[in-house]
Write an enzyme that holds these catalytic residues in place. Structure first.
Site, PDB file in Angstrom:
ATOM      1  N   GLY A  16      23.886 -15.197 -13.184  1.00 13.52           N
ATOM      2  CA  GLY A  16      25.306 -15.068 -12.809  1.00 13.52           C
ATOM      3  C   GLY A  16      25.377 -14.549 -11.378  1.00 13.52           C
ATOM      4  O   GLY A  16      26.300 -13.814 -11.009  1.00 13.52           O
ATOM      5  N   ALA A  17      24.385 -14.963 -10.571  1.00 14.65           N
ATOM      6  CA  ALA A  17      24.145 -14.339  -9.266  1.00 14.65           C
ATOM      7  C   ALA A  17      25.236 -14.599  -8.237  1.00 14.65           C
ATOM      8  O   ALA A  17      25.345 -13.861  -7.265  1.00 14.65           O
ATOM      9  CB  ALA A  17      22.792 -14.826  -8.715  1.00 14.65           C
ATOM     10  N   MET A  21      30.325  -9.846  -9.773  1.00 15.20           N
ATOM     11  CA  MET A  21      29.345  -8.792 -10.048  1.00 15.20           C
ATOM     12  C   MET A  21      27.970  -9.163  -9.503  1.00 15.20           C
ATOM     13  O   MET A  21      27.244  -8.299  -9.009  1.00 15.20           O
ATOM     14  CB  MET A  21      29.281  -8.513 -11.558  1.00 15.20           C
ATOM     15  CG  MET A  21      30.365  -7.589 -12.069  1.00 15.20           C
ATOM     16  SD  MET A  21      30.468  -6.045 -11.149  1.00 15.20           S
ATOM     17  CE  MET A  21      28.797  -5.444 -11.278  1.00 15.20           C
ATOM     18  N   GLY A  83      25.660  -6.975 -18.713  1.00 11.75           N
ATOM     19  CA  GLY A  83      27.001  -6.391 -18.666  1.00 11.75           C
ATOM     20  C   GLY A  83      28.061  -7.370 -19.104  1.00 11.75           C
ATOM     21  O   GLY A  83      29.250  -7.102 -18.926  1.00 11.75           O
ATOM     22  N   THR A  85      30.772  -9.205 -21.096  1.00 11.24           N
ATOM     23  CA  THR A  85      31.679  -8.817 -22.179  1.00 11.24           C
ATOM     24  C   THR A  85      32.289 -10.071 -22.816  1.00 11.24           C
ATOM     25  O   THR A  85      32.280 -11.148 -22.225  1.00 11.24           O
ATOM     26  CB  THR A  85      32.794  -7.904 -21.657  1.00 11.24           C
ATOM     27  OG1 THR A  85      33.534  -8.606 -20.655  1.00 11.24           O
ATOM     28  CG2 THR A  85      32.230  -6.626 -21.073  1.00 11.24           C
ATOM     29  N   HIS A 138      43.354  -5.214 -15.605  1.00 10.83           N
ATOM     30  CA  HIS A 138      42.306  -5.853 -14.804  1.00 10.83           C
ATOM     31  C   HIS A 138      42.904  -6.961 -13.935  1.00 10.83           C
ATOM     32  O   HIS A 138      44.005  -7.434 -14.199  1.00 10.83           O
ATOM     33  CB  HIS A 138      41.213  -6.472 -15.689  1.00 10.83           C
ATOM     34  CG  HIS A 138      40.191  -5.480 -16.182  1.00 10.83           C
ATOM     35  ND1 HIS A 138      40.365  -4.763 -17.348  1.00 10.83           N
ATOM     36  CD2 HIS A 138      38.993  -5.086 -15.666  1.00 10.83           C
ATOM     37  CE1 HIS A 138      39.312  -3.973 -17.520  1.00 10.83           C
ATOM     38  NE2 HIS A 138      38.464  -4.144 -16.524  1.00 10.83           N
ATOM     39  N   HIS A 139      42.108  -7.408 -12.980  1.00 14.98           N
ATOM     40  CA  HIS A 139      42.475  -8.485 -12.046  1.00 14.98           C
ATOM     41  C   HIS A 139      42.827  -9.791 -12.766  1.00 14.98           C
ATOM     42  O   HIS A 139      42.439  -9.999 -13.919  1.00 14.98           O
ATOM     43  CB  HIS A 139      41.327  -8.732 -11.057  1.00 14.98           C
ATOM     44  CG  HIS A 139      40.024  -9.060 -11.734  1.00 14.98           C
ATOM     45  ND1 HIS A 139      39.643 -10.343 -12.022  1.00 14.98           N
ATOM     46  CD2 HIS A 139      39.035  -8.253 -12.206  1.00 14.98           C
ATOM     47  CE1 HIS A 139      38.471 -10.325 -12.619  1.00 14.98           C
ATOM     48  NE2 HIS A 139      38.078  -9.062 -12.749  1.00 14.98           N
ATOM     49  N   LYS A 142      40.092 -12.136 -14.754  1.00 12.26           N
ATOM     50  CA  LYS A 142      39.258 -11.703 -15.893  1.00 12.26           C
ATOM     51  C   LYS A 142      39.536 -12.587 -17.098  1.00 12.26           C
ATOM     52  O   LYS A 142      40.697 -12.790 -17.478  1.00 12.26           O
ATOM     53  CB  LYS A 142      39.525 -10.231 -16.235  1.00 12.26           C
ATOM     54  CG  LYS A 142      38.627  -9.738 -17.355  1.00 12.26           C
ATOM     55  CD  LYS A 142      38.632  -8.235 -17.463  1.00 12.26           C
ATOM     56  CE  LYS A 142      37.769  -7.745 -18.620  1.00 12.26           C
ATOM     57  NZ  LYS A 142      36.362  -8.112 -18.498  1.00 12.26           N
ATOM     58  N   THR A 149      35.267  -2.706 -22.319  1.00 13.75           N
ATOM     59  CA  THR A 149      35.371  -1.248 -22.169  1.00 13.75           C
ATOM     60  C   THR A 149      36.484  -0.688 -23.043  1.00 13.75           C
ATOM     61  O   THR A 149      36.339   0.374 -23.662  1.00 13.75           O
ATOM     62  CB  THR A 149      35.630  -0.890 -20.692  1.00 13.75           C
ATOM     63  OG1 THR A 149      34.584  -1.454 -19.909  1.00 13.75           O
ATOM     64  CG2 THR A 149      35.679   0.608 -20.483  1.00 13.75           C
TER      65      THR A 149
HETATM   66  P1  NAD Z   1      32.543 -14.065 -12.379  1.00 16.32           P
HETATM   67  O1  NAD Z   1      33.295 -15.156 -13.054  1.00 16.32           O
HETATM   68  O2  NAD Z   1      32.912 -13.704 -10.968  1.00 16.32           O
HETATM   69  O3  NAD Z   1      30.978 -14.391 -12.398  1.00 16.32           O
HETATM   70  C1  NAD Z   1      30.317 -15.022 -13.466  1.00 16.32           C
HETATM   71  C2  NAD Z   1      29.219 -15.871 -12.890  1.00 16.32           C
HETATM   72  O4  NAD Z   1      28.493 -16.449 -13.982  1.00 16.32           O
HETATM   73  C3  NAD Z   1      29.769 -17.045 -12.029  1.00 16.32           C
HETATM   74  O5  NAD Z   1      29.131 -17.073 -10.776  1.00 16.32           O
HETATM   75  C4  NAD Z   1      29.443 -18.255 -12.877  1.00 16.32           C
HETATM   76  O6  NAD Z   1      29.184 -19.436 -12.102  1.00 16.32           O
HETATM   77  C5  NAD Z   1      28.182 -17.762 -13.605  1.00 16.32           C
HETATM   78  N1  NAD Z   1      27.867 -18.645 -14.726  1.00 16.32           N
HETATM   79  C6  NAD Z   1      28.728 -19.193 -15.618  1.00 16.32           C
HETATM   80  N2  NAD Z   1      28.060 -20.034 -16.431  1.00 16.32           N
HETATM   81  C7  NAD Z   1      26.757 -20.019 -16.034  1.00 16.32           C
HETATM   82  C8  NAD Z   1      25.593 -20.694 -16.484  1.00 16.32           C
HETATM   83  N3  NAD Z   1      25.639 -21.557 -17.484  1.00 16.32           N
HETATM   84  N4  NAD Z   1      24.436 -20.430 -15.856  1.00 16.32           N
HETATM   85  C9  NAD Z   1      24.393 -19.548 -14.835  1.00 16.32           C
HETATM   86  N5  NAD Z   1      25.465 -18.878 -14.356  1.00 16.32           N
HETATM   87  C10 NAD Z   1      26.642 -19.126 -14.963  1.00 16.32           C
HETATM   88  O7  NAD Z   1      32.684 -12.791 -13.312  1.00 16.32           O
HETATM   89  P2  NAD Z   1      32.394 -11.259 -12.942  1.00 16.32           P
HETATM   90  O8  NAD Z   1      33.674 -10.581 -12.595  1.00 16.32           O
HETATM   91  O9  NAD Z   1      31.233 -11.167 -12.000  1.00 16.32           O
HETATM   92  O10 NAD Z   1      31.989 -10.681 -14.386  1.00 16.32           O
HETATM   93  C11 NAD Z   1      30.876 -11.208 -15.073  1.00 16.32           C
HETATM   94  C12 NAD Z   1      30.788 -10.560 -16.449  1.00 16.32           C
HETATM   95  O11 NAD Z   1      30.518  -9.155 -16.306  1.00 16.32           O
HETATM   96  C13 NAD Z   1      32.091 -10.639 -17.273  1.00 16.32           C
HETATM   97  O12 NAD Z   1      31.767 -10.781 -18.635  1.00 16.32           O
HETATM   98  C14 NAD Z   1      32.759  -9.292 -17.009  1.00 16.32           C
HETATM   99  O13 NAD Z   1      33.647  -8.912 -18.044  1.00 16.32           O
HETATM  100  C15 NAD Z   1      31.539  -8.406 -16.976  1.00 16.32           C
HETATM  101  N6  NAD Z   1      31.668  -7.144 -16.260  1.00 16.32           N
HETATM  102  C16 NAD Z   1      30.963  -6.115 -16.786  1.00 16.32           C
HETATM  103  C17 NAD Z   1      30.942  -4.893 -16.141  1.00 16.32           C
HETATM  104  C18 NAD Z   1      30.110  -3.779 -16.725  1.00 16.32           C
HETATM  105  O14 NAD Z   1      30.039  -2.684 -16.126  1.00 16.32           O
HETATM  106  N7  NAD Z   1      29.452  -4.019 -17.869  1.00 16.32           N
HETATM  107  C19 NAD Z   1      31.666  -4.730 -14.945  1.00 16.32           C
HETATM  108  C20 NAD Z   1      32.354  -5.798 -14.425  1.00 16.32           C
HETATM  109  C21 NAD Z   1      32.337  -7.017 -15.087  1.00 16.32           C
END
Ligand code: NAD
Length: 249
Positions: A16-17, A21, A83, A85, A138-139, A142, A149
């Site tokens: 999810g690079a 996040m 992380g 959710t 949240h934004h 989401k 959380t």
């Molecule tokens: P985001 O949508 O900006 O990023 C998600 C990324 O995953 C995207 O770049 C997307 O292309 C990628 N992705 C989707 N399908 C994929 C696949 N098949 N293979 C590889 N990559 C894939 O979302 P975000 O805001 O970065 O949040 C990501 C997750 O983290 C969400 O579930 C969010 O709720 C959670 N989150 C957790 C915390 C924590 O502290 N635990 C904090 C913030 C966000």
């Protein structure tokens, strides 16, 4: 931190690079001298790129990417910090299966402040039997609601009161009068809000509100990287952020 066997820095594979996040994890990494960035994989990465040679995987993708995550891990028993959710039961079962052979640390929130809030909420819930409601904001982008959380905080109320979980949750809260003992969970979406959570304890003529506001996603990134360094070399199974932070009881 668990050093790599050779004393070299630990290689972090990021899944999810390219997301919000993922980008924060990449910028936070230089502040963690024991870690170096390895393969960064998002959905458009070449199929040949996998997590071979990494010491630990950090996952901030989306729930629907759980199967692709394990494909990229290629059956290796790699320590996994996640992380993500909003995973459904099947996706959570895949994490459980991985935890049978490797250390896994999933947390709905990697911030120190929410770890503290969760403990305060359990204590308050045990101390006063007022109506408990959880609210989160949240934004606009989401995807899941209510947030992981918010559910963790509702579970913290249930813990403090020995209520059945998740049967005591009303998430999302809908119409209708409150049932005795229920823990309502409500969500709002808008703008660029990083994440706000309040647990209300509402009594007769007074209430207590416990609130956490995240203003910078970097706090989650640093927490996840701290967890990644801690997780390497641990036994298979599910590990907790409290253990990483040294607040486990
Ligand atoms: P985001 O949508 O900006 O990023 C998600 C990324 O995953 C995207 O770049 C997307 O292309 C990628 N992705 C989707 N399908 C994929 C696949 N098949 N293979 C590889 N990559 C894939 O979302 P975000 O805001 O970065 O949040 C990501 C997750 O983290 C969400 O579930 C969010 O709720 C959670 N989150 C957790 C915390 C924590 O502290 N635990 C904090 C913030 C966000």
């Amino acid at each position: 931190m668990s050093p790599a066997p050779s004393g070299r820095p630990l290689v972090v594979g990021l899944f999810g690079a390219s997301g919000r996040m993922g980008e924060r994890v990449r910028s936070a990494l230089p502040a963690h001298p024991g870690l170096v960035l390895g393969p960064c994989i998002d959905r458009d990465a070449p199929a040949s790129l996998d997590f071979g040679g990494v010491d630990v995987v950090v996952d901030f993708s989306l729930p629907e990417a759980t199967a692709p995550l394990f494909e990229r891990m290629g059956g290796r028993p790699l320590p996994l910090v996640s992380g993500v959710t909003g995973r459904d039961a099947d996706a959570r079962a895949r994490l459980d299966a991985h935890a049978a052979v490797a250390p896994v640390l999933w947390a709905s929130n990697f911030s120190l402040g929410v770890a503290l809030l969760r403990r305060l909420v359990t204590r308050a819930a045990a101390a006063i039997n007022w109506d408990a409601e959880v609210f989160e904001l949240h934004h606009r982008r989401k995807a899941d609601a209510p947030s992981g959380t918010a559910l963790t905080l509702a579970e913290a109320v249930a813990d403090g009161r020995d209520l059945p979980w998740p049967a005591s949750a009303r998430a999302p809260r809908g119409a209708g009068a409150r049932q005795p003992g229920e823990i309502g969970v409500s969500a709002l979406r808008g703008g660029d809000v990083v994440g706000e959570h309040t647990v209300f304890f509402c009594g007769e003529g007074e209430r207590v509100e416990l609130t956490h506001r995240a203003t910078d996603r970097s706090v989650f990134a640093h927490g996840a990287l701290r967890a990644a360094a801690w997780l390497v070399g641990r036994a298979p199974g599910h590990h907790t952020l409290d253990a990483v932070l040294g607040v486990d009881t």
